[in-house]
Every structure is written in C-alpha cells, then in structure tokens.
Design an enzyme around this catalytic site. Sequence first.
Site, PDB file in Angstrom:
ATOM      1  N   SER A 154     -19.421 -11.458 -23.388  1.00  0.00           N
ATOM      2  CA  SER A 154     -18.271 -12.038 -24.055  1.00  0.00           C
ATOM      3  C   SER A 154     -17.072 -12.108 -23.103  1.00  0.00           C
ATOM      4  O   SER A 154     -17.157 -12.706 -22.038  1.00  0.00           O
ATOM      5  CB  SER A 154     -17.951 -11.227 -25.325  1.00  0.00           C
ATOM      6  OG  SER A 154     -16.954 -11.841 -26.103  1.00  0.00           O
ATOM      7  N   ASP A 178     -23.424 -14.587 -23.329  1.00  0.00           N
ATOM      8  CA  ASP A 178     -22.636 -15.353 -24.280  1.00  0.00           C
ATOM      9  C   ASP A 178     -21.137 -15.221 -23.976  1.00  0.00           C
ATOM     10  O   ASP A 178     -20.369 -14.675 -24.780  1.00  0.00           O
ATOM     11  CB  ASP A 178     -22.931 -14.901 -25.714  1.00  0.00           C
ATOM     12  CG  ASP A 178     -22.780 -16.049 -26.711  1.00  0.00           C
ATOM     13  OD1 ASP A 178     -23.214 -17.167 -26.397  1.00  0.00           O
ATOM     14  OD2 ASP A 178     -22.230 -15.828 -27.804  1.00  0.00           O
ATOM     15  N   HIS A 247     -23.503 -13.584 -31.706  1.00  0.00           N
ATOM     16  CA  HIS A 247     -22.817 -13.359 -30.429  1.00  0.00           C
ATOM     17  C   HIS A 247     -23.437 -12.169 -29.693  1.00  0.00           C
ATOM     18  O   HIS A 247     -23.791 -12.262 -28.511  1.00  0.00           O
ATOM     19  CB  HIS A 247     -21.345 -13.121 -30.715  1.00  0.00           C
ATOM     20  CG  HIS A 247     -20.455 -13.130 -29.507  1.00  0.00           C
ATOM     21  ND1 HIS A 247     -20.621 -13.991 -28.448  1.00  0.00           N
ATOM     22  CD2 HIS A 247     -19.355 -12.368 -29.208  1.00  0.00           C
ATOM     23  CE1 HIS A 247     -19.668 -13.774 -27.538  1.00  0.00           C
ATOM     24  NE2 HIS A 247     -18.906 -12.794 -27.971  1.00  0.00           N
TER      25      HIS A 247
END
Length: 306
Positions: A154, A178, A247
């Site tokens: 992230s 991601d 996610h």
Amino acid sequence: MLTSGVLYLYVLLFFVIKIIYCQTSCNCDQPDSDFATGVNLVYYKCDNETSATIDYPITTPEGLLNVLEDKRVIFYIFGFNQIANDSNVQLMLKALCHGRTDNVVLLDWSRYSNGFYWTCFKNAEKIGSLFARSIQLLVKNGLDVSKIYLIGFSLGAHIAGFVGKCNKFVIPRITGLDPANPLFYLPGCYLKSTDATWIDVIHTDMGGYGTFTFMGTAEYYANGGFPPQPGCKLFGIPLSPRDFCSHERAVELYAKSKRQPKEFIAVKCSSYDDYEENECKNNLHTGIGYNALNVTGTFYFSTGAI
C-alpha cells in the site's frame, strides 16, 4: 458522442498524466531529528513463530550490520492504517522468516501510519527520505547493494520507491503489494518503474485502495486485479477489515507464495479476457511474489478465497 468506455479512457489518461507530472514533487531532504524519533528498523531473528527482535533507530542503523547473516536482506514496509503488530503485518513477517532464507527487517513507522490519509501520506514521504538515507548509511558501512530487496504494501510501496529516487546506487528489486491509489492524494511522490532494476507489482484492489496505474516492470493481476477478490465483499465500512479485504489480499498472496512456492502460477497475457479464454499468445509462465522470475510485462493468475 463519446461512449462510456472512451470517456473512461480519457479520464484515466488525465489522472495518469497528472500522477506522472506530480512525480516532480519528490523531495529527498531529511526531516528534523524530532520527526525521526520512534521510527526504527526492526531486525527479526526468525528463530521461531514469535521471533525475537532488535530495534535500530532509523537515523543510526549501522548496528544492524553486526547481526545480519551473509544472505539477502528483505526490508518490509507496511501501509496506511497499519502498525507493526497488526495481524496482516505479522503474517508477512512470519512468512518471510519461513525457512530462514533471508535476513528480515521491518521498517516500523507506526508512529505516523494512522490518522487522516493526507497527513499520513505527507508523513510517509518524510519516512521515505529517512529510509533512503538509512539505506545509504548501511551501504556506506558495508552492506552489499546487490543483497537489498524492498517489499512495500500500500503506502509502504511508495516509501520503498524513495530508496531508489534518493540514492545514486541502484536497488536490484522492489515489490509493490497493491500500491496505494494515487487518486486519494494526487500531488505526491509515487513508486515508479525506474526506482529499481526490477519492480514487480501485485494488484488486488485496483481503483479501490490500490492503484490502477502501471508502476513496475512486471505487473501481476490476481483474478483480474479488481475487487472484490474471492472471499471478500465489494463494499464495507470505510477503513474496516472487511473494506480492506481485497487490498490486503496482496500481502496474503505474497505470504502464501513464500510458504507454498507452486501455489500460484501467472501467465503473460495482453488482457484478462484473453487469459480467461486461454488465448495468451506468449504463454510465458512464472511464479508470483517471492518466486517471481525477473520478467517484464503483464501477468494474470487466478486464486480462490484465502
């Protein structure tokens, strides 16, 4: 009259250009010393499931060189709304420790990783500058650059990019799990394909918390890359575990790839539709995550719920 598909492409192109333009805002200046307090590199001894750890201040990391074994060093950087003890973070660290194949070091920026996203993002850029300088000090004092491997989830993926942007040496590999969606904060500094020799990106929540842009030299799309991933819901309370499910799946997939090397095989393909129709022309197969080959292009793979 524009069709919805063409309109979408125009909008997408606008944001991609905007994001690329905003890369000029990358700043490698070091924040003040008070900001760095409490930010540490945490060495994991990888001796059991609850591995002992040793903390080294981000500004004086040289002591880490005394405990590293003669093998690759994986630096893991967690993302927004996480802290070192989160189950998702610990899942990854335990997987990286599995088999004791690598040195494992966590960049612990828990002090700044929670709160309003735009505040965390600007703090993350400062963390990136600190981290880049810390890696520079380690290399200056003897760490072999060829043994450095960065993995960021992230917002952590964008932090990892600073090491490549803010140093003259070239990092061999960065894995972005991601990477955070730039649309949440446009004027920022993001991971890009020139930050390391090879950058592989796993997409699981494109257009949600994860980016839809190309940031690597090899892009891997789990089940097409879009939410919801198998076993996840499309919507949930914002920032809740249910909402983060797709996610965080990128971390879960990487962790599983470490423990079970043959579990996921990706195929190089021009589109997800061609992949589903078994019409991939190249037919190049590779593992993902820990077992990914040094390849370029777009790759697709399928999973069930984890």
